[in-house]
Design a protein around this motif. Structure first.
Motif, PDB file in Angstrom:
ATOM      1  N   MET A   1      66.282  19.824 -11.351  1.00 31.62           N
ATOM      2  CA  MET A   1      66.359  19.917  -9.882  1.00 31.62           C
ATOM      3  C   MET A   1      65.048  20.459  -9.315  1.00 31.62           C
ATOM      4  O   MET A   1      64.500  21.433  -9.824  1.00 31.62           O
ATOM      5  CB  MET A   1      67.514  20.845  -9.473  1.00 31.62           C
ATOM      6  N   MET A   2      64.555  19.784  -8.278  1.00 30.14           N
ATOM      7  CA  MET A   2      63.302  20.243  -7.661  1.00 30.14           C
ATOM      8  C   MET A   2      63.493  21.605  -7.000  1.00 30.14           C
ATOM      9  O   MET A   2      64.593  21.972  -6.587  1.00 30.14           O
ATOM     10  CB  MET A   2      62.801  19.222  -6.636  1.00 30.14           C
ATOM     11  N   GLU A   3      62.366  22.341  -6.922  1.00 24.45           N
ATOM     12  CA  GLU A   3      62.426  23.685  -6.366  1.00 24.45           C
ATOM     13  C   GLU A   3      61.112  24.014  -5.656  1.00 24.45           C
ATOM     14  O   GLU A   3      60.033  23.777  -6.189  1.00 24.45           O
ATOM     15  CB  GLU A   3      62.668  24.697  -7.495  1.00 24.45           C
ATOM     16  N   LEU A   4      61.227  24.534  -4.467  1.00 26.29           N
ATOM     17  CA  LEU A   4      60.065  25.018  -3.716  1.00 26.29           C
ATOM     18  C   LEU A   4      60.208  26.529  -3.625  1.00 26.29           C
ATOM     19  O   LEU A   4      61.142  27.039  -3.004  1.00 26.29           O
ATOM     20  CB  LEU A   4      60.009  24.396  -2.318  1.00 26.29           C
ATOM     21  N   LYS A   5      59.284  27.236  -4.245  1.00 25.50           N
ATOM     22  CA  LYS A   5      59.371  28.695  -4.320  1.00 25.50           C
ATOM     23  C   LYS A   5      58.288  29.332  -3.450  1.00 25.50           C
ATOM     24  O   LYS A   5      57.095  29.082  -3.644  1.00 25.50           O
ATOM     25  CB  LYS A   5      59.233  29.171  -5.761  1.00 25.50           C
ATOM     26  N   ILE A   6      58.717  30.134  -2.502  1.00 30.20           N
ATOM     27  CA  ILE A   6      57.815  30.916  -1.659  1.00 30.20           C
ATOM     28  C   ILE A   6      57.809  32.324  -2.245  1.00 30.20           C
ATOM     29  O   ILE A   6      58.842  32.999  -2.280  1.00 30.20           O
ATOM     30  CB  ILE A   6      58.311  30.930  -0.202  1.00 30.20           C
ATOM     31  N   ASN A   7      56.650  32.739  -2.744  1.00 26.85           N
ATOM     32  CA  ASN A   7      56.590  33.974  -3.521  1.00 26.85           C
ATOM     33  C   ASN A   7      55.694  35.027  -2.862  1.00 26.85           C
ATOM     34  O   ASN A   7      54.483  34.872  -2.798  1.00 26.85           O
ATOM     35  CB  ASN A   7      56.071  33.669  -4.933  1.00 26.85           C
TER      36      ASN A   7
END
Length: 296
Positions: A1-7
């Motif tokens: 599953m794709m994931e966009l992580k704002i860290n």
């Protein structure tokens, strides 16, 4: 599953901390980013889009920094800013053709995609009109079309329904609900109704920080036991406004008014509990941005 992580994303200007150590993990579906004007939503969106460099922290797509991904990230990314620019002599169709070329979409594919988007967004009848001659709502629809040109895996929309009438808002929400399958869609707005019925998860931003995040149901649950309705004399409205935070006023017959209000306890006589909505949480967290709604 794709994931966009704002860290741990942070943006510091000389005299203002616009985004303060924000972390979010976005997965496929529609996400709402709620907050009053000036909360830092647009600054955060621009960093996620790769337009603005953060002071610290980063954005990662499937574990890779968007800075390292570069062009390959832009290929799967769609973005609608609060205001989008266009040359005044562009027609709707010529503008979309121009944007398709900039995004590296071949002429044949671009032609088919543009026709589909023109029909989807009810722009076919004005495709040969100059954009500057269109209403604000139609111009917004053109902006939405350009964001969808490359069939993006990640779609970021900053106040997308600004200028749209109620019917256009409903049509747009339906389009997004269909589009979001197996894609990440992030909608920034201060209009709660834009995301209340279509977002599966929401984040609430205030003063540059995420102060609440979770599923829509979980966030609404925060307001259980804090939403009430009662009926009062219209002559008592001013006194009631000083006692409680009113979310809605509806005039009744005989000089009476029905009040929906927010409070930890039933403050006004005859109060009965109401089923909370996402809008109630927004008004609870942003009392200065409430703007009591009156229905006649």
């Amino acid at each position: 599953m794709m994931e966009l992580k704002i860290n741990r994303l942070t943006k510091q200007y000389k005299d203002k901390l616009a985004v303060d150590n924000v972390s979010l993990k976005l997965t496929p579906g529609i996400w709402g980013l709620l907050g009053a004007n000036g909360a830092g939503k647009t600054t955060m969106m621009r960093m996620v889009a790769g337009i603005l460099k953060p002071t610290s922290g980063g954005v990662f797509y499937d574990g890779l920094s968007i800075d390292d991904l570069g062009e390959s990230y832009r290929d799967i990314f769609g973005y609608l800013p609060q205001t989008f620019g266009f040359y005044p002599e562009f027609t709707v169709k010529s503008y979309l053709e121009y944007m398709s070329a900039l995004k590296g979409i071949g002429k044949k594919d671009a032609s088919l995609t543009i026709e589909r988007l023109l029909q989807m967004l009810a722009l076919s009848d004005v495709k040969n009109k100059k954009i500057r001659r269109l209403s604000g709502g139609m111009q917004r629809r053109v902006g939405i079309a350009q964001a969808l040109l490359n069939d993006p895996e990640i779609l970021i929309l900053d106040e997308p329904t600004s200028g749209l009438d109620p019917g256009e808002r409903v049509r747009f929400r339906n389009i997004l609900a269909e589009f979001a399958k197996e894609r990440i869609v992030l909608i920034s707005t201060h209009i709660v109704s834009d995301v209340e019925n279509i977002a599966t998860r929401n984040a609430v931003m205030k003063d540059g920080r995420i102060i609440a995040a979770g599923s829509t149901d979980a966030l609404v649950d925060v307001m259980k036991g804090r939403v009430w309705r009662t009926e009062v004399s219209e002559s008592d409205l001013f006194k009631c406004e000083r006692l409680v935070r009113i979310a809605n006023i509806r005039s009744e017959s005989g000089g009476r008014a029905s009040l929906r209000y927010l409070a930890e306890n039933p403050v006004l006589p005859g109060s009965a509990p109401e089923t909370p909505r996402l809008e109630d949480l927004y008004l609870w967290l942003f009392p200065e941005d409430s703007g009591t709604e009156e229905v006649r």
